[in-house]
Motif scaffolding. Structure first.
Motif, short mmCIF file in Angstrom:
data_model
loop_
_atom_site.label_atom_id
_atom_site.label_comp_id
_atom_site.label_asym_id
_atom_site.label_seq_id
_atom_site.Cartn_x
_atom_site.Cartn_y
_atom_site.Cartn_z
N HIS A 27 0.82 -1.20 0.00
CA HIS A 27 0.00 0.00 0.00
C HIS A 27 0.86 1.26 0.00
O HIS A 27 1.97 1.27 0.54
N ARG A 28 0.34 2.32 -0.57
CA ARG A 28 1.05 3.61 -0.59
C ARG A 28 0.89 4.33 0.74
O ARG A 28 -0.06 4.10 1.49
N ARG A 63 5.70 2.03 -1.75
CA ARG A 63 4.64 1.18 -1.21
C ARG A 63 5.20 0.29 -0.11
O ARG A 63 6.39 -0.04 -0.11
#
Length: 248
Positions: A27-28, A63
């Protein structure tokens, strides 16, 4: 949707870790901050610490996903309750007649979480909770060989390759070459590399993403099992490790 805002630094770290562990990662940073309810700058600082400790992995493109230590912690928790793991280990012990262990990665070493003793008079002097050097044990080398290369290199940078016996591998290049052979074979061996008179063969336990989180090993005494005989245990140990992997 933004989460409720955590009240203190520990809560912030836990909320960030929970956001990282969500499905469909990595995930960012912005998504992690929003889902955790933590300001972006704070989330970035928390992530930097979690990456350093191995609980989060950065992909180099901004990420973040689950790190090896987090995966190993999850495997250790699940192994306490997972139905069937003890049965797999007992069946392996009965088939081979030797001591059987399950070890998981714990920091820069491995730790035994399960042990099934053989029925004969000779016992291997290991206990649940025993820490294992990764470079000198079959279970440890099975883990190192199947960790991301950077993770394995970082561990070896921190621990070095201290000699446990005259047969311990203390040359980094030679160990890296051996780890490549272990990946190809699917199992690792140590014959008096960690302790005199003890030999082991281990296969990695992999999580759903194929990351090594543990190892199943069979151990014996060198006056009972030759190196050739030890290698003959490989198919049974590999199968047991695959069975444990499916139960995590």
């Amino acid at each position: 949707m933004e989460a409720s805002k955590p009240a203190n630094s520990v809560a912030k770290a836990l909320h960030v870790l929970h956001a990282v562990a969500r499905a469909d990662g990595p995930h960012r940073l912005g998504d992690i901050a929003e889902r955790s309810g933590v300001p972006k700058a704070t989330a970035h600082r928390v992530l930097a610490t979690l990456v350093e400790e191995g609980y989060v992995a950065a992909d180099g493109e901004g990420r973040y996903g689950c790190g090896v230590q987090l995966r190993s912690l999850a495997a250790q928790v699940l192994s306490d309750d997972a139905v069937g793991i003890d049965a797999v280990l007992r069946a392996l012990q009965q088939r081979l007649g030797q001591a059987v262990h399950l070890a998981v990665l714990s920091g820069d070493h491995a730790t035994y979480t399960h042990k099934v003793d053989p029925g004969h008079a000779y016992r291997i002097a290991t206990d649940v909770g025993t820490p294992l050097p990764l470079h000198a044990t079959a279970a440890g080398k099975a883990l190192l060989a199947h960790l991301p290369a950077r993770e394995a290199a970082d561990i070896l940078d921190r621990t070095g390759l201290p000699a446990r016996t005259p047969r311990t591998h203390t040359d980094r290049a030679a160990l890296v070459e051996e780890l490549a052979a272990i990946r190809a074979a699917g199992y690792a061996v140590d014959y008096e590399e960690a302790d005199d008179s003890i030999c082991s063969l281990a296969a990695p336990v992999l999580d759903a993403d194929g990351t090594a989180v543990g190892a199943v090993s069979v151990s014996s005494l060198t006056f009972l099992v030759t190196e050739v005989q030890l290698a003959e245990f490989a198919p049974a140990v590999r199968q047991a490790a695959q069975d444990v992997s499916r139960r995590l």
